[in-house]
Every structure is written in C-alpha cells, then in structure tokens.
Scaffold this active site. Structure first.
Site, PDB file in Angstrom:
ATOM      1  N   LYS A 278     -19.472  -0.810 -13.417  1.00 53.34           N
ATOM      2  CA  LYS A 278     -20.088   0.512 -13.583  1.00 53.34           C
ATOM      3  C   LYS A 278     -19.429   1.290 -14.725  1.00 53.34           C
ATOM      4  O   LYS A 278     -20.113   1.822 -15.588  1.00 53.34           O
ATOM      5  CB  LYS A 278     -19.997   1.272 -12.260  1.00 53.34           C
ATOM      6  CG  LYS A 278     -20.915   0.674 -11.184  1.00 53.34           C
ATOM      7  CD  LYS A 278     -20.827   1.396  -9.884  1.00 53.34           C
ATOM      8  CE  LYS A 278     -19.543   1.114  -9.149  1.00 53.34           C
ATOM      9  NZ  LYS A 278     -19.389  -0.276  -8.669  1.00 53.34           N
TER      10      LYS A 278
ATOM     11  N   CYS B 284      -7.547   2.545 -18.456  1.00 53.38           N
ATOM     12  CA  CYS B 284      -7.863   3.594 -17.474  1.00 53.38           C
ATOM     13  C   CYS B 284      -8.298   2.922 -16.183  1.00 53.38           C
ATOM     14  O   CYS B 284      -9.079   3.478 -15.411  1.00 53.38           O
ATOM     15  CB  CYS B 284      -8.986   4.498 -17.989  1.00 53.38           C
ATOM     16  SG  CYS B 284      -8.490   5.501 -19.370  1.00 53.38           S
TER      17      CYS B 284
ATOM     18  N   ARG C  48      -6.137   0.128 -13.836  1.00 54.52           N
ATOM     19  CA  ARG C  48      -5.009   0.106 -12.901  1.00 54.52           C
ATOM     20  C   ARG C  48      -3.731  -0.314 -13.610  1.00 54.52           C
ATOM     21  O   ARG C  48      -3.767  -1.203 -14.479  1.00 54.52           O
ATOM     22  CB  ARG C  48      -5.254  -0.891 -11.765  1.00 54.52           C
ATOM     23  CG  ARG C  48      -6.024  -0.317 -10.618  1.00 54.52           C
ATOM     24  CD  ARG C  48      -5.254   0.805  -9.903  1.00 54.52           C
ATOM     25  NE  ARG C  48      -6.068   1.402  -8.866  1.00 54.52           N
ATOM     26  CZ  ARG C  48      -6.915   2.429  -9.042  1.00 54.52           C
ATOM     27  NH1 ARG C  48      -7.038   3.002 -10.223  1.00 54.52           N
ATOM     28  NH2 ARG C  48      -7.617   2.909  -8.037  1.00 54.52           N
TER      29      ARG C  48
ATOM     30  N   GLU D 297       3.602   4.616 -10.173  1.00 49.58           N
ATOM     31  CA  GLU D 297       3.090   5.990 -10.306  1.00 49.58           C
ATOM     32  C   GLU D 297       3.701   6.855  -9.220  1.00 49.58           C
ATOM     33  O   GLU D 297       3.783   6.404  -8.071  1.00 49.58           O
ATOM     34  CB  GLU D 297       1.561   6.001 -10.201  1.00 49.58           C
ATOM     35  CG  GLU D 297       0.892   5.307 -11.383  1.00 49.58           C
ATOM     36  CD  GLU D 297      -0.634   5.397 -11.362  1.00 49.58           C
ATOM     37  OE1 GLU D 297      -1.175   6.227 -10.607  1.00 49.58           O
ATOM     38  OE2 GLU D 297      -1.272   4.641 -12.101  1.00 49.58           O
TER      39      GLU D 297
ATOM     40  N   HIS E 212      -2.870   9.524 -14.600  1.00 47.55           N
ATOM     41  CA  HIS E 212      -3.971   9.039 -13.738  1.00 47.55           C
ATOM     42  C   HIS E 212      -5.057  10.122 -13.580  1.00 47.55           C
ATOM     43  O   HIS E 212      -5.361  10.568 -12.471  1.00 47.55           O
ATOM     44  CB  HIS E 212      -3.434   8.606 -12.372  1.00 47.55           C
ATOM     45  CG  HIS E 212      -4.318   7.600 -11.688  1.00 47.55           C
ATOM     46  ND1 HIS E 212      -3.833   6.583 -10.913  1.00 47.55           N
ATOM     47  CD2 HIS E 212      -5.672   7.453 -11.646  1.00 47.55           C
ATOM     48  CE1 HIS E 212      -4.833   5.867 -10.429  1.00 47.55           C
ATOM     49  NE2 HIS E 212      -5.965   6.383 -10.871  1.00 47.55           N
TER      50      HIS E 212
ATOM     51  N   GLY F 145      -8.224   9.772 -14.828  1.00 49.43           N
ATOM     52  CA  GLY F 145      -9.568   9.219 -15.044  1.00 49.43           C
ATOM     53  C   GLY F 145     -10.640   9.887 -14.196  1.00 49.43           C
ATOM     54  O   GLY F 145     -11.743  10.155 -14.681  1.00 49.43           O
TER      55      GLY F 145
END
Ligand SMILES: NC(=O)C1=CN([C@@H]2O[C@H](COP(=O)(O)OP(=O)(O)OC[C@H]3O[C@@H](n4cnc5c(N)ncnc54)[C@H](O)[C@@H]3O)[C@@H](O)[C@H]2O)C=CC1
Ligand SMILES: O=C(O)CCC(=O)C(=O)O
Length: 525
Positions: free
Chosen positions: A149, A228, A230, A259, A277, A279
């Site tokens: 997607k 963007c 993982r 993270e 993070h 996105g």
C-alpha cells in the site's frame, strides 16, 4: 462492563468510541512489568508502536479478547502467543498509508535538496548558497522495495515527479506493477541501478538486514537510501560505515534498530536526516487509525467480527456475511461428530460440497475444528486458535472440496477418525436457514439438531423403535422428534431422536442392552 487499556497515546476519538462499550483507562509509558501487573483486569488492549506486547504480557492477560494496534506493523506484538491464547490481533491496514508514503517522499526531497542542513545554516545567520547544491529527482531511478500500500503510493507520486520506478516485491504480480507504471526487477538490479532506494516492507526474518555491507557494496556511490518502514531492515552499523566513508551519498531514517534512538554515530553525520518514527504522525492518519482500531475493539467486545484481524485468516466482513449461516452449521457438525467419535481424534476430514466448494469457504474448516474441540476446550477455543489447537493436539485436518450438488445447494461433511473408531456426519441448511443433519455414518436422515439427542445404530427390525420409546418413557424422557435412516430393508439402520430432557444416568447402557441395538450415543448440542 468491559475494560480497555490504552497503553500509547491515541487520538481522543478512539477513546470516545471505546467508551461506548467499555471503561477505558489511558495509561501511557508503563513498563512491561507494570503492564503484566494490571493486564489481568482488561478485556482489550490498544496501543501504537511504543508498547511492546511480549509473550509474558499476553499470557498474563487472562481476560484479553483483543489486542488492537493503531497502525500497520504488528511486529511489536507477539502474535503467535496471542493466537495460542485465542486473542484476536487487529491493526489498521490503511489508516496511515498516505501519511507514511508522504513522509518517505518528503525525506527523499529533503535529502536531494539538503533542506534540513540549509534550514539550520540560515537559522545560524549564514547564507551558504554554494554549499547546498542539490540533485533533481526528475528522470532518476527510484528503487521501491515492497510494492504494497505505502510503496504503491510512493511509486505513483514519484512517477508524477518524472522518476523511473524499479520495484522489488516477490508477492506482487507483473500486471499490478505494470498498472502502477513500475518495472519489476530483482534486488540485484534494483540495488545496482537506483539513485534513491526507499523501503516499504514489513519486518520479518527475510527482511532483517536486507540492506547490509554486502548489498551496499552493489549500490551506486551517489545512492540515497530512505527507510520509513522498520528499524533493523537496514544494518545500522553497515549504513553508518558507508555514510562515514562516502561509499553512499546519504540516508533518511524514520525508524531505528532501537527506539527511541540511543547513543548513535548517526547523529553526527551531515549526510543523514533523522526523524523520530513520524511516518504515521499526521492528524488525518491518527484519527484514521484510532477510529479504525477502536471500532474493531468495540465490535469484538459486542461479539461482532473484526474487519482487519491479522490472525483470523480469511474472516473478513464480506466473507463473514456470505458464510455466516454456514459457520454455525460447520461448528454444530464439528461438535456432533466429536461426541459421536468419543475418545481421542486423530484426524478430521472436512468435505465442503456444492456452493461451499470455493476457496473463500476456508473459515468453515476453522469453524468445524472449533466445533470439534469445543467439548474439550469449551470457551477457550475460538476462530483464532482453533487450527493451532488442533495441530498441537496432533489432529490432522484434511480438506476436500466437491462442487457437485445433491439435495442441497451447499453441505458440509465431516469424518472424525479416532481411538474409538470412525464417525461421519453431513449437515445442510434449509432455505429458511435452519440446520438439518442429513447423514449420519453414511445413513440418510433428516433431523434438526437439538440440545439433547440420542443416536442409535441398530438392526432394522419390527418393534425396536417401540422398545426405545417405551424405555425413554419409563424414565420420563419426552421425545420431541424421531427419524430412522436405513440403506436396505432389515439391514443396519440409525435412529436419531431429539429429546426434551437430558438422558438420565444409566439409561444409555440400558438402551444398548435392547436386542438389535448395536451402539447408542448421547449428544448435547
Ligand atoms: N514509519 C511509520 O510510521 C510507518 C511504518 N510502516 C511500515 O511500513 C510497512 C509497509 O506498510 P504497507 O505498505 O502498509 O504494508 P503492505 O502489507 O501493504 O505492503 C508490504 C509489502 O511488502 C512486500 N514484502 C513482504 N516481504 C517482502 C520481501 N522479503 N521483499 C520484498 N517485498 C516484501 C509484501 O508483498 C507487500 O506488498 C509496514 O509493515 C510497517 O512496518 C507503516 C506505517 C507507518
Ligand atoms: O504508531 C505510530 O506512530 C507508528 C506507525 C507505524 O509504524 C505503523 O503503522 O506500522
């Protein structure tokens, strides 16, 4: 009232939806130990990417019915552990697609035009026009790894910028790639030819360190890499070395191996752009994912199906709508055949007949297994864990499909083989939606299932039906309906009785003593 724990910050609209059916506790920043302490009180857990749902948390969640990830990636949830516990895991497959794709595109343009560094320079009172000469993306090759997607949207927008798209995705057809105007290539070619590489794959064993020392060695020295998706899909150490040595031109990272990002040489590099993070961090996406996941949690708590369960294969609302009446049939037949078979079951043959002989009808197999295991596991078995529970018990499930029809447009035939022999049942639906048992151990019958049933295998001979009736009467058991099925006159036959009352203790063995009765089974549906 049900209780939902929201362990990461989500848009308030999500809390509002959950509050329609549950008490909602928003408790962010909890440690794993703190979650383990409180999770036994909760029926549902909703999170984003900060909470790591470990096996220990899942196992402590004895009341948990559903875990909802307000986002796409479920790699921060131990999904196999949840599946084993029968907990539905849902995500929001599309709620943040545009946000993540736009972030990757923004990263690409920021990299190509040095925007973060130029911004810092002007803010530091400098005017360094020669220092920030960029590169155009027009007519450049963009390598898209993962044409799902997000990757598809990135590719579509990038094409409108005049880029040529090289895509790698082993699970995407050439037709789909053609539709998107992308050239499907293998990874070698993508690495060798791309001026920009953007990653849009899930984190799996295959994608772990997809980009590392060896793969970087195949890339152009002018390449810029954007991640963007993982952390861990890029080997961070290998990337740092390549950036420090000038082996590649730049990188833009939204996600990291650890993270929040701890001590890292990445912070010192001028050819790197870092975001924490972000996105999915747009107002639109946060409303989208919160609504999407909160609605699913609400529905599951109300006993309705979830539309994006990642661990109930195939049970989407469309399929559910179509199969709903047959799911109950399959489950009832599974329950019936398990009680006829009695002891341990080694294998279950599921034959889906007529209009049910399609690949969409896979959930019926799961429903049959659920029914089969319901005697042993009661409410512990559900659509999520039925297949895995069967596998762990060594029950082999064999599926066949037969599109030919006989008396009914669709029917389900189950055969259970076990320690006490083999039994089979067939069930179908009337046009009114009522269930009929149409076959028992290959004998034709036509009876509705009822709470208390008695089945006999006997010799077809005069007087035997009367004897059973009289015996039941002497124990004050009322017969609601009765049917006999046979293949040949005075051969073997079956009798199926629906009873208003359960069979009193000891009566079954009395029945088996009646001359001509070979076997008798009592069943509770
Ligand atoms: N930075 C952020 O905030 C966000 C990150 N994401 C990440 O982006 C990833 C992609 O999201 P979507 O596009 O929505 O998922 P998707 O499932 O639509 O697409 C993933 C694609 O990767 C492909 N793929 C799987 N294994 C592959 C492999 N070994 N090599 C090449 N292709 C492979 C699949 O065939 C699929 O087409 C998510 O898994 C998530 O980890 C998603 C949303 C926001
Ligand atoms: O919750 C977030 O902000 C992260 C989103 C994400 O990574 C995802 O949806 O996979």
């Amino acid at each position: 009232m049900a209780k939902v724990l929201v362990s990461d910050s989500i848009d308030p609209v999500g809390v509002e939806i959950l509050s329609q059916v549950a008490q909602v506790d928003v408790k962010t920043g909890l440690s794993a130990e703190e979650i383990i302490q409180i999770i036994p009180e909760y029926d549902a857990l909703m999170l984003r990417s900060s909470t790591r749902v470990t096996k220990e948390i899942v196992e402590a969640g004895s009341k948990l019915q559903i875990i909802g990830r307000a986002g796409v990636g479920v790699d921060n949830i131990d999904v196999p552990a949840a599946t084993r516990q029968g907990i539905i895991v849902v995500n929001s497959p599309e709620g943040n697609t545009i946000a993540a794709a736009e972030h990757a595109l923004a990263m690409m343009l920021s990299l190509s035009r040095h925007i973060p560094n130029a911004n810092q320079s002007v803010k530091a009172n400098k005017w360094e026009r020669n220092r920030f000469i960029g590169t155009e993306v027009y007519k450049k090759n963009l390598g898209v790894v993962g044409l799902g997607k997000i990757g598809s949207h990135v590719a579509t927008v990038a094409r409108s910028l005049g880029m040529k798209i090289l895509a790698y995705d082993p699970f995407i057809s050439k037709e789909r790639a053609d539709q998107l105007g992308c050239t499907l290539v293998d990874l070698e070619l993508l690495f060798a030819e791309s001026d920009f590489i953007t990653l849009h794959v899930p984190k799996t064993a295959e994608t772990q360190h997809l980009i590392g020392r060896e793969t970087i060695a195949k890339m152009k020295p002018t390449v810029r890499i954007i991640n963007c998706s993982r952390g861990g899909i890029i080997d961070e150490l290998a990337l740092i070395e390549a950036l420090e040595s000038g082996r590649i031109a730049g990188a833009a990272l939204d996600v990291f191996e650890q993270e929040p990002l701890g001590e890292s040489r990445l912070r010192e590099l001028s050819n790197v752009i870092l975001t924490p993070h972000l996105g999915a961090s747009t107002t639109e996406a946060q409303v989208g994912v919160a609504v999407d996941v909160a609605e699913q949690i609400r529905d599951v708590l109300l006993g309705l199906p979830a539309r994006s369960a990642v661990n109930i294969p195939g049970l989407t609302p469309d399929v559910m709508e179509k199969l709903r009446p047959y799911l109950q049939l399959a489950e009832t037949m599974g329950n019936l055949v398990s009680q006829l078979a009695g002891g341990r079951c080694d294998s279950l043959n599921v034959r889906l007949q007529g209009e049910l002989a399609t690949k969409d009808s896979q959930p019926l197999v799961v429903a049959a297994i659920k029914g089969l295991l319901s005697q042993a596991l009661r409410e512990r078995v559900n659509y999520v864990n039925a297949a895995i529970e069967a596998k762990e018990r060594g029950i082999r499930v064999i599926e066949t499909r037969d599109a030919s029809t006989r008396d009914y447009s669709g029917s389900i035939h189950l055969e259970a083989n076990g320690s006490m022999g083999t039994h089979s049942v067939t069930g179908a639906l009337l046009s009114t939606g009522e269930i009929r048992i149409t076959d028992l151990d290959e004998f034709p019958i036509n009876v509705p299932p009822s709470n208390h049933m008695l089945f006999t295998l006997h010799q077809d001979m005069p007087g035997i039906i009367g004897k059973i009736g009289a015996l039941l009467g002497s124990f004050n058991v009322n017969i609601a309906s009765m049917q006999v099925g046979r293949k040949i006159i005075r051969g073997d036959a079956v009798m199926a009785l629906s009873l208003d009352d359960p069979l009193p203790e000891g009566l079954l063995s009395e029945i088996t003593k009646v001359p001509g009765i070979r076997d008798a089974y009592t069943v509770k549906l």
